[in-house]
Motif scaffolding. Structure first.
Motif, mmCIF file in Angstrom:
data_model
loop_
_atom_site.group_PDB
_atom_site.id
_atom_site.type_symbol
_atom_site.label_atom_id
_atom_site.label_comp_id
_atom_site.label_asym_id
_atom_site.label_seq_id
_atom_site.Cartn_x
_atom_site.Cartn_y
_atom_site.Cartn_z
ATOM 1 N N PRO A 125 108.031 -1.744 134.112
ATOM 2 C CA PRO A 125 106.775 -2.265 133.559
ATOM 3 C C PRO A 125 105.768 -2.682 134.628
ATOM 4 C CG PRO A 125 108.548 -3.870 133.287
ATOM 5 C CD PRO A 125 109.184 -2.605 133.769
ATOM 6 N N GLN A 126 106.210 -2.826 135.882
ATOM 7 C CA GLN A 126 105.301 -3.220 136.959
ATOM 8 C C GLN A 126 104.514 -2.040 137.523
ATOM 9 O OE1 GLN A 126 104.938 -6.498 137.564
ATOM 10 N NE2 GLN A 126 106.437 -6.701 135.905
ATOM 11 N N ALA A 127 104.955 -0.828 137.246
ATOM 12 C CA ALA A 127 104.315 0.354 137.827
ATOM 13 C C ALA A 127 103.089 0.754 137.021
ATOM 14 C CB ALA A 127 105.301 1.508 137.899
ATOM 15 N N ASP A 128 102.016 1.090 137.725
ATOM 16 C CA ASP A 128 100.806 1.593 137.079
ATOM 17 C C ASP A 128 100.848 3.105 136.923
ATOM 18 O OD1 ASP A 128 99.103 -0.895 136.973
ATOM 19 O OD2 ASP A 128 99.501 -0.816 139.123
ATOM 20 N N VAL A 129 101.520 3.749 137.884
ATOM 21 C CA VAL A 129 101.596 5.209 137.943
ATOM 22 C C VAL A 129 103.004 5.574 138.381
ATOM 23 C CG1 VAL A 129 100.598 7.302 138.981
ATOM 24 C CG2 VAL A 129 99.172 5.269 138.697
ATOM 25 N N ALA A 130 103.483 6.714 137.944
ATOM 26 C CA ALA A 130 104.748 7.251 138.440
ATOM 27 C C ALA A 130 104.536 8.707 138.815
ATOM 28 C CB ALA A 130 105.851 7.130 137.391
ATOM 29 N N THR A 131 105.301 9.172 139.804
ATOM 30 C CA THR A 131 105.168 10.556 140.254
ATOM 31 C C THR A 131 106.509 11.034 140.793
ATOM 32 O OG1 THR A 131 103.700 12.027 141.531
ATOM 33 C CG2 THR A 131 104.486 10.043 142.652
ATOM 34 N N PRO A 132 106.858 12.307 140.600
ATOM 35 C CA PRO A 132 108.162 12.792 141.043
ATOM 36 C C PRO A 132 108.167 13.174 142.527
ATOM 37 C CG PRO A 132 107.237 14.163 139.270
ATOM 38 C CD PRO A 132 106.150 13.324 139.810
ATOM 39 N N VAL A 133 109.324 12.975 143.142
ATOM 40 C CA VAL A 133 109.539 13.437 144.514
ATOM 41 C C VAL A 133 110.854 14.202 144.548
ATOM 42 C CG1 VAL A 133 108.189 11.635 145.645
ATOM 43 C CG2 VAL A 133 110.608 11.225 145.156
ATOM 44 N N LEU A 134 110.881 15.240 145.365
ATOM 45 C CA LEU A 134 112.030 16.137 145.449
ATOM 46 C C LEU A 134 112.476 16.206 146.900
ATOM 47 C CD1 LEU A 134 113.804 18.345 144.022
ATOM 48 C CD2 LEU A 134 112.005 19.982 144.637
ATOM 49 N N ARG A 135 113.737 15.851 147.150
ATOM 50 C CA ARG A 135 114.221 15.891 148.526
ATOM 51 C C ARG A 135 114.207 17.333 149.035
ATOM 52 N NH1 ARG A 135 117.108 12.677 152.044
ATOM 53 N NH2 ARG A 135 117.596 11.103 150.450
ATOM 54 N N CYS A 136 113.651 17.518 150.220
ATOM 55 C CA CYS A 136 113.533 18.855 150.796
ATOM 56 C C CYS A 136 114.840 19.286 151.456
ATOM 57 C CB CYS A 136 112.431 18.899 151.846
ATOM 58 S SG CYS A 136 110.762 18.766 151.190
ATOM 59 N N SER A 137 115.200 20.514 151.241
ATOM 60 C CA SER A 137 116.252 21.120 152.048
ATOM 61 C C SER A 137 115.679 21.427 153.426
ATOM 62 C CB SER A 137 116.728 22.414 151.385
ATOM 63 O OG SER A 137 115.668 23.367 151.379
ATOM 64 N N GLY A 138 116.544 21.796 154.337
ATOM 65 C CA GLY A 138 116.065 22.185 155.657
ATOM 66 C C GLY A 138 115.104 23.354 155.582
ATOM 67 N N ARG A 139 115.367 24.290 154.658
ATOM 68 C CA ARG A 139 114.491 25.454 154.507
ATOM 69 C C ARG A 139 113.119 25.048 154.005
ATOM 70 N NH1 ARG A 139 117.127 27.743 150.870
ATOM 71 N NH2 ARG A 139 118.511 28.982 152.204
ATOM 72 N N MET A 140 113.073 24.185 152.988
ATOM 73 C CA MET A 140 111.779 23.766 152.441
ATOM 74 C C MET A 140 110.989 22.978 153.470
ATOM 75 S SD MET A 140 110.899 21.538 148.997
ATOM 76 C CE MET A 140 111.488 22.836 147.901
ATOM 77 N N ARG A 141 111.668 22.110 154.206
ATOM 78 C CA ARG A 141 110.992 21.352 155.260
ATOM 79 C C ARG A 141 110.394 22.315 156.286
ATOM 80 N NH1 ARG A 141 112.838 19.722 160.347
ATOM 81 N NH2 ARG A 141 111.747 17.896 161.246
ATOM 82 N N ALA A 142 111.156 23.336 156.671
ATOM 83 C CA ALA A 142 110.659 24.307 157.656
ATOM 84 C C ALA A 142 109.450 25.065 157.106
ATOM 85 C CB ALA A 142 111.777 25.270 158.029
ATOM 86 N N ASP A 143 109.453 25.390 155.801
ATOM 87 C CA ASP A 143 108.307 26.076 155.202
ATOM 88 C C ASP A 143 107.069 25.196 155.233
ATOM 89 O OD1 ASP A 143 109.780 28.342 154.655
ATOM 90 O OD2 ASP A 143 110.135 27.842 152.547
ATOM 91 N N LEU A 144 107.244 23.903 154.967
ATOM 92 C CA LEU A 144 106.106 22.983 155.016
ATOM 93 C C LEU A 144 105.534 22.892 156.427
ATOM 94 C CD1 LEU A 144 107.496 20.080 152.786
ATOM 95 C CD2 LEU A 144 105.629 21.624 152.194
ATOM 96 N N ILE A 145 106.429 22.797 157.417
ATOM 97 C CA ILE A 145 105.982 22.719 158.806
ATOM 98 C C ILE A 145 105.281 24.011 159.211
ATOM 99 C CG2 ILE A 145 106.787 22.576 161.198
ATOM 100 C CD1 ILE A 145 108.973 20.658 160.197
ATOM 101 N N ALA A 146 105.806 25.152 158.766
ATOM 102 C CA ALA A 146 105.189 26.447 159.102
ATOM 103 C C ALA A 146 103.784 26.545 158.533
ATOM 104 C CB ALA A 146 106.068 27.585 158.580
ATOM 105 N N ASP A 147 103.595 26.051 157.304
ATOM 106 C CA ASP A 147 102.253 26.050 156.715
ATOM 107 C C ASP A 147 101.282 25.236 157.560
ATOM 108 O OD1 ASP A 147 102.553 27.734 154.581
ATOM 109 O OD2 ASP A 147 102.784 26.173 153.077
ATOM 110 N N ARG A 148 101.718 24.057 157.990
ATOM 111 C CA ARG A 148 100.827 23.215 158.772
ATOM 112 C C ARG A 148 100.503 23.860 160.127
ATOM 113 N NH1 ARG A 148 97.783 21.759 157.322
ATOM 114 N NH2 ARG A 148 97.284 19.863 158.470
ATOM 115 N N MET A 149 101.495 24.470 160.756
ATOM 116 C CA MET A 149 101.263 25.115 162.050
ATOM 117 C C MET A 149 100.308 26.298 161.916
ATOM 118 S SD MET A 149 105.036 24.952 163.839
ATOM 119 C CE MET A 149 104.428 25.699 165.358
ATOM 120 N N ALA A 150 100.312 26.927 160.739
ATOM 121 C CA ALA A 150 99.420 28.062 160.495
ATOM 122 C C ALA A 150 98.044 27.613 160.012
ATOM 123 C CB ALA A 150 100.053 29.002 159.475
ATOM 124 N N GLY A 151 97.848 26.298 159.881
ATOM 125 C CA GLY A 151 96.562 25.775 159.448
ATOM 126 C C GLY A 151 96.344 25.833 157.954
#
Length: 266
Positions: A125-151
Motif C-alpha cells: 500500500p506504500q507504493a505509488d507505482v510498480a514495475t517489473p524487473v527481470l534478472r539478466c543472464s550473461g547473454r542478455m547483459r552482453a547484448d545490452l552492453i553491445a548495444d551501448r557500445m554500438a551507440g
C-alpha cells in the motif's frame, strides 16, 4: 480492485517513426503489426477488466479499431506514455483502481509479468507505482552492453534496495560488474521491463509535474516519480524460458522476429 490496461501508442516516435504499425512476422511467417501484438499480449492478461489503446494518431486509431481494439484519443501534447495514460484515464467515465501501462513496443511481454506486477502493487500500500524487473543472464547483459557500445539505445536497467524500492533506472548497464558471465548464468544486472502499474492518484498528478533533470538526461519517464520522492516498487519476474526484448530501434525487428521463431510464437 478493477484493473485497466492502457496501451499508449504514437506515430511520431523520435527514434522510430511509425513504429506501432511496423509488422512483425511470427513463427509461421504471419505478419501482425506491433500494436496488434501488444494488444494480443494485453488481452492474454488474467484479471484485467478493460484494455484500451491510447493514441493521438488517426492511422493508429483506424488500424487498432480494424482488429477490434477499443481506442481512446488523446492530445498531441503528451510527452510520454505515462502522460498519455493519465489523459486517457481522465477521458473515461469510470476510474479503475489500478492502471497498467503496457507500452506498445513490448509485444513479447508475458501475461504473468503483468499479473505479478498488479499483485505486487496490491500487496504494497506504500507504493505509488510498480514495475517489473527481470534478472539478466550473461547473454542478455552482453547484448545490452553491445548495444551501448554500438551507440544504440537498447534496454533499460534498474537498481533497487533490499525492500525492492527503486533506487535508479538507466539506459546504461548498471550496476557495473567487472569481468564477464557465462551466457546462461545469472548476472547482477536487472533488465527493466517497460510496464507500469499506477495508483490513479499518483498517475493523475504526474502530468502536472515539470519534467525532471534526470528524466530529461536519461529519456526515462519513470524517473519523474523518483525525482518527486514517489515510491516505485520493483517486482522481480521470472522468464520461465521466455525471451524478452523491446522494440526500440529498427534493428530490433529482426531480433524480436528471431525470438518469436525460437519460441514458436505466431
Amino acid at each position: 480492485m478493477s484493473v485497466l490496461i492502457v496501451i499508449p501508442a504514437r506515430h511520431a516516435s523520435t527514434r522510430y517513426p511509425g513504429k506501432p504499425l511496423v509488422d512483425l512476422k511470427g513463427a509461421s511467417g504471419q505478419a501482425r503489426s506491433l500494436i496488434r501484438r501488444s494488444w494480443d499480449a494485453a488481452m492474454a492478461v488474467g484479471g484485467a477488466d478493460r484494455v484500451v489503446v491510447a493514441t493521438d494518431d488517426e492511422r493508429i486509431r483506424d488500424h487498432a479499431r480494424s482488429f477490434g481494439a477499443e481506442v481512446v484519443m488523446t492530445s498531441t501534447a503528451c510527452r510520454n506514455g505515462t502522460e498519455r495514460c493519465a489523459e486517457a484515464v481522465g477521458n473515461l467515465a469510470v476510474s479503475p483502481d489500478i492502471v497498467v501501462n503496457l507500452q506498445g513496443d513490448a509485444p513479447l511481454t508475458p501475461s504473468w509479468f503483468v499479473e505479478d506486477l498488479v499483485a505486487g502493487l496490491r500487496a504494497d500500500p506504500q507504493a505509488d507505482v510498480a514495475t517489473p524487473v527481470l534478472r539478466c543472464s550473461g547473454r542478455m547483459r552482453a547484448d545490452l552492453i553491445a548495444d551501448r557500445m554500438a551507440g544504440r539505445v537498447g534496454g533499460t536497467t534498474a537498481v533497487f534496495g533490499h525492500d525492492n524500492q527503486a533506487l535508479y533506472f538507466s539506459k546504461e548497464v548498471i550496476p557495473f560488474a567487472a569481468g564477464s558471465f557465462d551466457d546462461d548464468a545469472d548476472s547482477p544486472v536487472f533488465h527493466h521491463v517497460g510496464v507500469y502499474a499506477y495508483r490513479p492518484s499518483a498517475l493523475a498528478q504526474y502530468p502536472g509535474w515539470d519534467e525532471g533533470r534526470l528524466e530529461r538526461l536519461e529519456g526515462l519517464e519513470q524517473l519523474r516519480f523518483l525525482e518527486r520522492g514517489r515510491r516505485i516498487l520493483c517486482v522481480e519476474v521470472e522468464a520461465r524460458g521466455r525471451q524478452f526484448w523491446e522494440l526500440n530501434n529498427p534493428e530490433d525487428v529482426a531480433r524480436i522476429e528471431e525470438m518469436m521463431r525460437t519460441m514458436g510464437i505466431d
